[in-house]
Design a protein around this motif. Sequence first.
Motif, PDB file in Angstrom:
ATOM      1  N   UNK A 137       0.840  -1.207   0.000  1.00 26.70           N
ATOM      2  CA  UNK A 137       0.000   0.000   0.000  1.00 26.70           C
ATOM      3  C   UNK A 137       0.872   1.253   0.000  1.00 26.70           C
ATOM      4  N   UNK A 192       0.813   3.815   1.717  1.00 26.31           N
ATOM      5  CA  UNK A 192       1.169   4.356   3.029  1.00 26.31           C
ATOM      6  C   UNK A 192       2.494   3.802   3.535  1.00 26.31           C
ATOM      7  N   UNK A 243       3.063  -0.833  10.946  1.00 31.96           N
ATOM      8  CA  UNK A 243       2.280  -1.096   9.757  1.00 31.96           C
ATOM      9  C   UNK A 243       2.264  -2.596   9.428  1.00 31.96           C
ATOM     10  N   UNK A 275      -0.151  -4.227  11.679  1.00 35.97           N
ATOM     11  CA  UNK A 275      -1.525  -3.903  11.297  1.00 35.97           C
ATOM     12  C   UNK A 275      -1.949  -4.685  10.061  1.00 35.97           C
ATOM     13  N   UNK A 276      -1.022  -4.870   9.121  1.00 42.00           N
ATOM     14  CA  UNK A 276      -1.334  -5.672   7.930  1.00 42.00           C
ATOM     15  C   UNK A 276      -1.644  -7.108   8.338  1.00 42.00           C
ATOM     16  N   UNK A 277      -0.835  -7.632   9.252  1.00 41.73           N
ATOM     17  CA  UNK A 277      -1.065  -9.002   9.709  1.00 41.73           C
ATOM     18  C   UNK A 277      -2.428  -9.119  10.374  1.00 41.73           C
ATOM     19  N   UNK A 326      -4.984  -7.644   9.641  1.00 41.97           N
ATOM     20  CA  UNK A 326      -6.070  -7.537   8.669  1.00 41.97           C
ATOM     21  C   UNK A 326      -5.980  -8.662   7.633  1.00 41.97           C
ATOM     22  N   UNK A 339      -3.703  -9.652   5.940  1.00 43.85           N
ATOM     23  CA  UNK A 339      -2.851  -9.424   4.767  1.00 43.85           C
ATOM     24  C   UNK A 339      -1.432  -9.905   5.010  1.00 43.85           C
ATOM     25  N   UNK A 340      -1.286 -11.227   5.099  1.00 46.63           N
ATOM     26  CA  UNK A 340      -0.004 -11.811   5.454  1.00 46.63           C
ATOM     27  C   UNK A 340       1.047 -11.592   4.361  1.00 46.63           C
ATOM     28  N   UNK A 341       0.619 -11.614   3.072  1.00 42.39           N
ATOM     29  CA  UNK A 341       1.605 -11.442   1.992  1.00 42.39           C
ATOM     30  C   UNK A 341       2.195 -10.047   2.021  1.00 42.39           C
TER      31      UNK A 341
END
Lengths: 503, 328, 229
Positions: free
Chosen positions: A303, A305, A462, A465-467, A469, A471-473
């Motif tokens: 992303x 950000x 970040x 936070x990705x994890x 949500x 969004x592991x990749x």
Amino acid sequence: MRRTGTLYAVLVLAIVLLPVLAVLRAGSVNLTFGAADWAALRFTILQAALSTMFSVVLAIPVARALARRRFVGRGALITLLGAPFILPVVVAVTGLLAVFGRNGLVNSMLDWFGLPIVSIYGLWGVVLAHVFFNLPLAVRLLLQGWALIPAERFRLAASMNLPVWHLLEWPMLRAAVPGAGAVVFLICLTSFAVALTLGGGPGATTLEVAIYQAVRFDFDLGRAAVLAIVQLLVGLTAALAAWRFAINGALGGGLDRVVARWDTAQLRTRVADGFWLCLVGLLLVLPLAMVVLRGLPALGDLPAAVWPAMGRSVLVAFCAAAISVGLGLFIALRGGWPATFAGAAPLAVSGMVLGTGLFLLLFPVVSPATAALPVTALLNALVGLPFALRALGPAIATAEAAHGRLADELGLTGFARMRWLILPRIRPALGFSAGLAAAFSIGDLGVITLFATEAGQTLPLMMYRLMGAYRMEEAAGVAFLLLGLSLGLFWLFDKGGRINAEA
Amino acid sequence: MKTRHLIQSAGLSLLASAAMADTPVLTVYTYDSFSSEWGPGPAVEAAFEETCGCDLQFVGTGDGAALLSRLRLEGTRTEADIVLGLDTSLLAAATDSGLFAPHSVEADYDLPIDWTDETFVPFDWGWFAFVGNAGAEAPTSLRALADSDLKIVIQDPRSSTPGLGLLMWVKAAYGEEAATLWSDLADNIVTVTPGWSEAYGMFLEGEADAVLSYTTSPAYHLIAEEDGSKVAWPFAEGHYMQIEVAAKLAGTDQPELADQFLAFIVSDGFQSVIPTTNWMYPAKVPAEGLPQGFETLIQPEQSLLFEATEAEALRAEAIEEWRAALSQ
Amino acid sequence: MLRLEGLRVEQGSFAIGAHWPEQAPGIIALIGPSGAGKSTLISAIGGFLPATAGRILWNGQDITGLAPGQRPTATLFQDNNLFPHLTIAQNIALALRRRGMSTADQKARIAEGLAQVDLAGLGDRKPAQLSGGQQSRAALARVLLQDRPVVLLDEPFAALGPALKAEMLDLVKRVLSDRLVLMITHDPQDAARIADRVSVVADGEATSPEPTQGILQNPPDSLRAYLGQ
């Protein structure tokens, strides 16, 4: 200058201790130390002691091999030695699992040969992970010890056909091992995520886990503070014991030097050195390679950000490096007990209690969002401080021993002495310390979870936070970025310290 | 040209910030994954700001437990007007803190249970479930799981709300027998992680056959990744629930705006965002229904949930029971 | 005028004493066997070792307790006389540091000093880029510009060959003849070459300096033993 050093050491202790007291004051003091707490204390000390023992004992042959062999990729291997320590725990654990996990390389191979698979989880998994983190660090610490043995002594030993191990290496190790061990012990003492993730269950509970529960779920701040004080006392006791037994060994500078040796040509020693180097190489490189392999494909999908977050992380890292080296310089000049305490307390204190206490102290004064990045930089700097002290202290001692008389003669005192004698002579150690602090800071999640807002997130935050949500990749992509940045910053500072730093 | 453009935009932003100064600010404390750019936060913010004439600001702080702990640290001086994201296992502690004010929202919730709490407004919910791979062996109850050789990853009830949820699940299903079930589960548990993310990541890496998550987790893979390979295991004992709630701070300086936001929470503008950003069930199903894909999810026949005070009373003992059983 | 009043310096179990009347400018050679305490005495006068008893007086003023940089002395050690990380010009500039001189004046003085020791134009080099003899000259230039009335030479030329050493001694005589120079040596020929007074250091004492001529022609017992006569 001595007084400045004492002042800074007291300042560091205050930054560590005041938050603990703030937490203690905010809660009701609860001195019950139940069976579960004793079990946690026992496990904490047991795993830290085992991890330290394996890290340091294994580091000896590896450091010796690195000290006396010249081979292609030696420099790269030494740089990579800095990598595990500065990786965010969750990234390192993922890398380790890709190698040692149920579905990892090792078990795939065992399975292929028809052998039963082994489980990484439990006490030995915790120890393995801690060895992955700290063996390279111990190697670097001990490698410095070898670099401090003057080349002439090896020549003398060779000309008289004397045993190098007995005469030169053993006395050096007796001086260097306690200090290296203390640093590793302190790091393992406060382990939270490693112990919890790889421990396999509540039998592997450390004090830090109990502290976490006390703050987060029970909101029993008094209990959290008491547990944190117990942990701090164990850490400071270990540091003092090491200080009593150790003569300070240097940590920075001179890593690139291979001293000419006359005792290393035998096939037996060559095979042994090769074995140790391959072992540590595999232990290091395989998990790191897994982090790279998993992160690389996601790099294009990150992303937007991620870039401002990266900018913030780099800024925090630079500030952490500057503060760490600045404090370290003056405290190292002061030396003695202030340096010992200032070098141990930041590692021994509970991160959870430190963050909570700082929050309690700062919240009435400044908005948490404003304080987030400065506080993160400051606390990261404090974690870098013990390493800065270990690198700078001996470097300053060496500069003074060689040139202090001339500086006295010229009436160089105070800042003039710093400018003309100390700073130019200790540049490699400065670069090394700054690099370590910066690299560590890049990967550290630290207290920012408690303070940050959307606008101020750093790269590790970040990633978490990705994890969170699913969004592991993408998280793996950020992890790869973190690894690259950490290594890049370390390399930059370390090289910067060496350019034009002739003898 | 370029310079003038810059000056113009600088002027505009000055105007904008002048306008902002007069706009009331509503500060909402929530957990990280709600406020992050891939969570519900941005869409919720845009939808609410369209009508409120205010500036909605999210402050994300770790997970649900961290959220309450932060509010307690800040006490009455907090700048928060609303807290969004406490879950049922934290409600007793949240009520005891005395930081929250009653709401005036009336809605016809689509929850498996009746909701009558005067302080907390539910915004989404889900059932805890073990998520495994489609086509693989799938036990049909907690007991069957404990008796199998399957490997699972769970979260620590001392540091994570799903971990605490499983603890309550076992307690609700087995009562006095909970310790026995934990003893039998011990050899199935690969490891206990500090939080949901670590556990879920390890499952995806193949470290275990299943992970403690939600019945809605497969919807993420199905809808966001077009991957139908993950399934939740339906268990005969029923599934423990997690209801996530919001509340107004007693000390808010924007009480009307806060009430307005709580009312907005149960409207379609908020609820329609939840399924595909928070991957939970909306507390009140929006007019357009649930997104396509949700119909494939398992629907437990029995929902388990302790009342807040009961859950709080059970917690310490249940954790000790769990610790003792798994420390063998 | 330097005076040593019942001076006694101890280093471990070893001690050296000296009681010298006022010494006018000129070159005094300290001669005696290894381990007799020549370096110890020089270090004490330079301020690098504390005196255990007695006083060091300069023009009647007690300087015994002063730091090295505050004494009227400048010392050339056996080694490490230049900072290896600084250029020759930077090294020498440190000697002028506290004089409140303008940069241009400093430059001129440094150039002048380098010219005096025949190193004109080599100011930009670092010590490692110079030969051993050139390094000694650079160190001498540093002492010159320090501009202290007492110069202490702790065998700075010991590592040089005989011809180079002789050259350096002549240079010392040429540029420092207006100051009081205390020079340690093992070699009576060095003393004969440039010193006008000699103090024999043996048996725990540095004798009061006597004219070179007389003392070398008619050495006292201690010196005779050292010279193997």
